[in-house]
Structures are given as C-alpha cells and as structure tokens.
Design a protein around this motif. Structure first.
Motif, short mmCIF file in Angstrom:
data_model
loop_
_atom_site.label_atom_id
_atom_site.label_comp_id
_atom_site.label_asym_id
_atom_site.label_seq_id
_atom_site.Cartn_x
_atom_site.Cartn_y
_atom_site.Cartn_z
N GLU A 142 0.86 -1.20 0.00
CA GLU A 142 0.00 0.00 0.00
C GLU A 142 0.89 1.24 0.00
O GLU A 142 1.82 1.34 0.80
N TYR A 143 0.60 2.17 -0.91
CA TYR A 143 1.32 3.44 -0.93
C TYR A 143 0.37 4.55 -0.50
O TYR A 143 -0.72 4.70 -1.08
N ILE A 144 0.77 5.31 0.51
CA ILE A 144 -0.09 6.30 1.15
C ILE A 144 0.36 7.69 0.75
O ILE A 144 1.53 8.06 0.93
N ILE A 145 -0.57 8.47 0.19
CA ILE A 145 -0.27 9.83 -0.28
C ILE A 145 -1.18 10.80 0.48
O ILE A 145 -2.36 10.94 0.16
N PRO A 146 -0.67 11.47 1.52
CA PRO A 146 -1.52 12.35 2.33
C PRO A 146 -1.64 13.75 1.74
O PRO A 146 -0.83 14.18 0.92
N VAL A 147 -2.67 14.47 2.18
CA VAL A 147 -2.77 15.90 1.92
C VAL A 147 -1.65 16.58 2.70
O VAL A 147 -1.44 16.30 3.90
N LYS A 148 -0.89 17.45 2.05
CA LYS A 148 0.31 18.01 2.67
C LYS A 148 0.02 18.79 3.95
O LYS A 148 0.82 18.79 4.88
N ASP A 149 -1.13 19.47 4.02
CA ASP A 149 -1.45 20.22 5.22
C ASP A 149 -1.81 19.31 6.40
O ASP A 149 -1.83 19.75 7.54
N TYR A 150 -2.07 18.03 6.10
CA TYR A 150 -2.38 17.07 7.15
C TYR A 150 -1.13 16.31 7.58
O TYR A 150 -0.88 16.11 8.78
N ASP A 151 -0.33 15.89 6.62
CA ASP A 151 0.87 15.10 6.89
C ASP A 151 1.79 15.25 5.68
O ASP A 151 1.37 15.04 4.54
N ASN A 152 3.05 15.60 5.91
CA ASN A 152 3.95 15.84 4.78
C ASN A 152 4.76 14.61 4.39
O ASN A 152 5.69 14.71 3.58
N SER A 153 4.43 13.46 4.95
CA SER A 153 5.21 12.24 4.67
C SER A 153 4.39 11.22 3.90
O SER A 153 3.36 10.75 4.39
N GLU A 154 4.86 10.89 2.71
CA GLU A 154 4.29 9.74 2.01
C GLU A 154 4.90 8.47 2.60
O GLU A 154 6.02 8.48 3.14
N LYS A 155 4.15 7.34 2.52
CA LYS A 155 4.60 6.11 3.18
C LYS A 155 4.31 4.91 2.30
O LYS A 155 3.37 4.92 1.50
N PHE A 156 5.11 3.87 2.50
CA PHE A 156 4.84 2.57 1.90
C PHE A 156 4.63 1.57 3.01
O PHE A 156 5.41 1.51 3.96
N GLU A 157 3.55 0.79 2.89
CA GLU A 157 3.23 -0.23 3.88
C GLU A 157 3.22 -1.60 3.22
O GLU A 157 2.63 -1.78 2.15
N PHE A 158 3.86 -2.55 3.87
CA PHE A 158 3.88 -3.93 3.39
C PHE A 158 3.33 -4.85 4.47
O PHE A 158 3.70 -4.73 5.65
N ARG A 159 2.44 -5.76 4.07
CA ARG A 159 1.92 -6.77 4.99
C ARG A 159 2.17 -8.15 4.40
O ARG A 159 1.94 -8.37 3.21
N LEU A 160 2.59 -9.05 5.25
CA LEU A 160 2.56 -10.47 4.93
C LEU A 160 1.29 -11.04 5.56
O LEU A 160 1.10 -10.94 6.77
N ILE A 161 0.41 -11.60 4.74
CA ILE A 161 -0.83 -12.18 5.23
C ILE A 161 -0.62 -13.68 5.42
O ILE A 161 -0.29 -14.40 4.47
N VAL A 162 -0.77 -14.12 6.65
CA VAL A 162 -0.57 -15.53 7.01
C VAL A 162 -1.89 -16.04 7.57
O VAL A 162 -2.40 -15.51 8.55
N GLU A 163 -2.42 -17.09 6.95
CA GLU A 163 -3.71 -17.63 7.38
C GLU A 163 -3.60 -19.13 7.61
O GLU A 163 -2.89 -19.84 6.89
#
Length: 286
Positions: A142-163
């Motif tokens: 997941e790549y997260i692109i925030p509104v700059k006035d809310y948060d100035n940091s874009e982020k990448f999130e990785f999950r390993l799904i184990v079931e």
C-alpha cells in the motif's frame, strides 16, 4: 462463503498437530506486541482476494466513542473523542490471485471540519492455492499519499498475510512494515505493526447460517511498536482488542455483501478507550 465442508477442508483439519505448534510462537509475538499511535481504520486482511473480474466497493466507518487522546489536525490540536473517520475503497480482481485498489480517507473530529486527508494505492497477491502449504500466504502493498497540510510524509506499507485453519477456527496474522518515503522524517527507520484475527469460520458456515446468510464471530487485535530498531517506551504504548461479527450475504448470483462490525477497547496510555468500527463491502461479479 461455502455451504458446507468440502474434502479439502476435511483434509486440512487432519494435518499433523505439528502445524499447530508452528503457529503459536508467531501468535505470542503478535499478542504481546504493543501499539503506539492511535489508529483510525482497523482491518485484518485475510488470504482470499476478490474474484477475477469482480469489483468490490467498501465503506469504512470508525467512531471514537471515548478517548483522552489529542492529535494534530490541519495546523491545530483537536480531541479524538467523538471523532468520525470514513474511508471509501474500490478493488478490482485482475486475476484470481491479484487484486488492485484505491482508498480515499476522511476525518471529521470535534473542533474540526470534515476533511479528505489521504489517498492509498494498494495491491494484494495470493501465493499458491488454499491448503497447498502449511500456511496460506498472500502479499499486500500500500502506498499512502496524504494531503500536505495534514501530513507531509508519504509512506509505503507492506503486509505479509498468514492464514491457517485449525478445525473450525481460522487464524489470520498480518505483520506490517511501514517506511516513510518523503517529508521531514524520511530518515526514520522501518516501523513495525501488527493485526491479527481469530474467527469461528467452520469452513465458511460460521456459527450460524442459512442458504443466504452466514454469521461468523471473532476477535481481532491491533498494535504498533514503532521503529524496528528502537521501539517506543511503554508509557507511549497501547493496543486494541475488538470482538467482531462478520455477516455474509450470498443470495444473489451476481453480487454478494460482507459486513464486518465490532467494538474495540484500547489498552495502554496511547490508545483510544472505546472505538466502534464498521466495514461494509459489496462485490459485483461480471
């Protein structure tokens, strides 16, 4: 959701007990881990993805019923208590294994206005087929692109799904790694979080079912521990426990619905006290 237990499900319940012992060390790690910053959206991702050619529409709602926490919000500090959070999601099944999607997140706190805060681009990919390995595995990015006035940091999130299905119980674990890719804090290390769910699934029948509806109870856990190399102190930690219900509606051949609803209880100094959540999903088959 299936209408009964098929032969593959029966075979899975007869696997050697050593598979169960492989699960417990991971469970202990996740359940003892502690959360840091309070969250707005809570979901445990499971192994299954959208069907090939299907489109899923989801509406997420979170209400912070009780909290003594505050947060920065477009240049001012507001209370999290009585805050509403909304997310609108669309996912498309490119194949029977690969799903792509988009989120739009919004917040509406007391003392602030309803605002769009960020977009998220996502992809989920299932590895192997169900029951081919001791654990059912999927990858989530997941790549997260925030509104700059809310948060100035874009982020990448990785999950390993184990079931893993152990008899009628389905266990889903999501170890999560997150890295800021821009902004003032881009040099911070990789942060670790988790989501975990335990459900009475019973091969899709749940605890109660009819030909059209199945109801599955469960309990979910969420938390963050901060940077992998330097976790936050206990005074800034907390976690969430959510008793949940999953309600599946499968009457119509061209579409189906899933409602995940629950009440979360925060434990620890940095958690909200009581959180209500709802995720309503419609999947349309073409």
């Amino acid at each position: 959701m299936s209408g009964g237990i098929d032969s593959s499900c029966i075979a899975s319940t007869q696997r050697p007990m050593r598979d169960a012992f492989r699960v417990w060390p991971a469970l202990i790690v996740f359940l003892l881990a502690a959360a840091t910053a309070p969250g707005q959206f809570f979901r445990v991702y499971e192994y299954k993805t959208a069907d090939a050619g299907a489109i899923e529409f989801s509406y997420w709602t979170t209400y912070i019923a009780s909290s003594d926490q505050e947060m920065g919000y477009f240049g001012k500090t507001v209370s999290r208590e009585k805050m509403w959070a909304h997310s609108f999601e669309v996912e498309y099944g490119l194949s029977h294994r690969l799903t792509v999607g988009y989120y739009a997140d919004c917040l509406d706190p007391q003392g602030g206005s309803f605002e769009y805060i960020r977009s998220k681009l996502l992809a989920r990919y299932r590895l192997f087929e169900k029951f081919e390995r001791p654990f059912d595995l999927a990858l989530y990015g997941e790549y997260i692109i925030p509104v700059k006035d809310y948060d100035n940091s874009e982020k990448f999130e990785f999950r390993l799904i184990v079931e893993k299905d152990l008899g009628p119980i389905r266990i889903a674990l999501n170890p999560i790694l997150e890295k800021k890719t821009s902004g003032e804090d881009v040099n911070e290390g990789v942060e670790f979080a988790y989501a975990a769910g335990f459900y009475y699934d019973d091969a899709g029948d749940g605890l109660w079912n009819t030909p059209d509806v199945a109801v599955r109870p469960g309990v979910e856990f969420y938390g963050e521990i901060g940077e992998v190399s330097a976790s936050k102190t206990s005074s800034r930690q907390g976690h969430y426990v959510f008793p949940v219900l999953d309600i599946y509606y499968t009457r119509h051949p061209g579409w189906k619905a899933h409602w995940n609803v629950g009440t979360g209880f925060g434990l620890g100094g940095a958690a909200d006290d009581v959180v209500l959540k709802s995720i309503l999903t419609f999947e349309f088959l073409f």
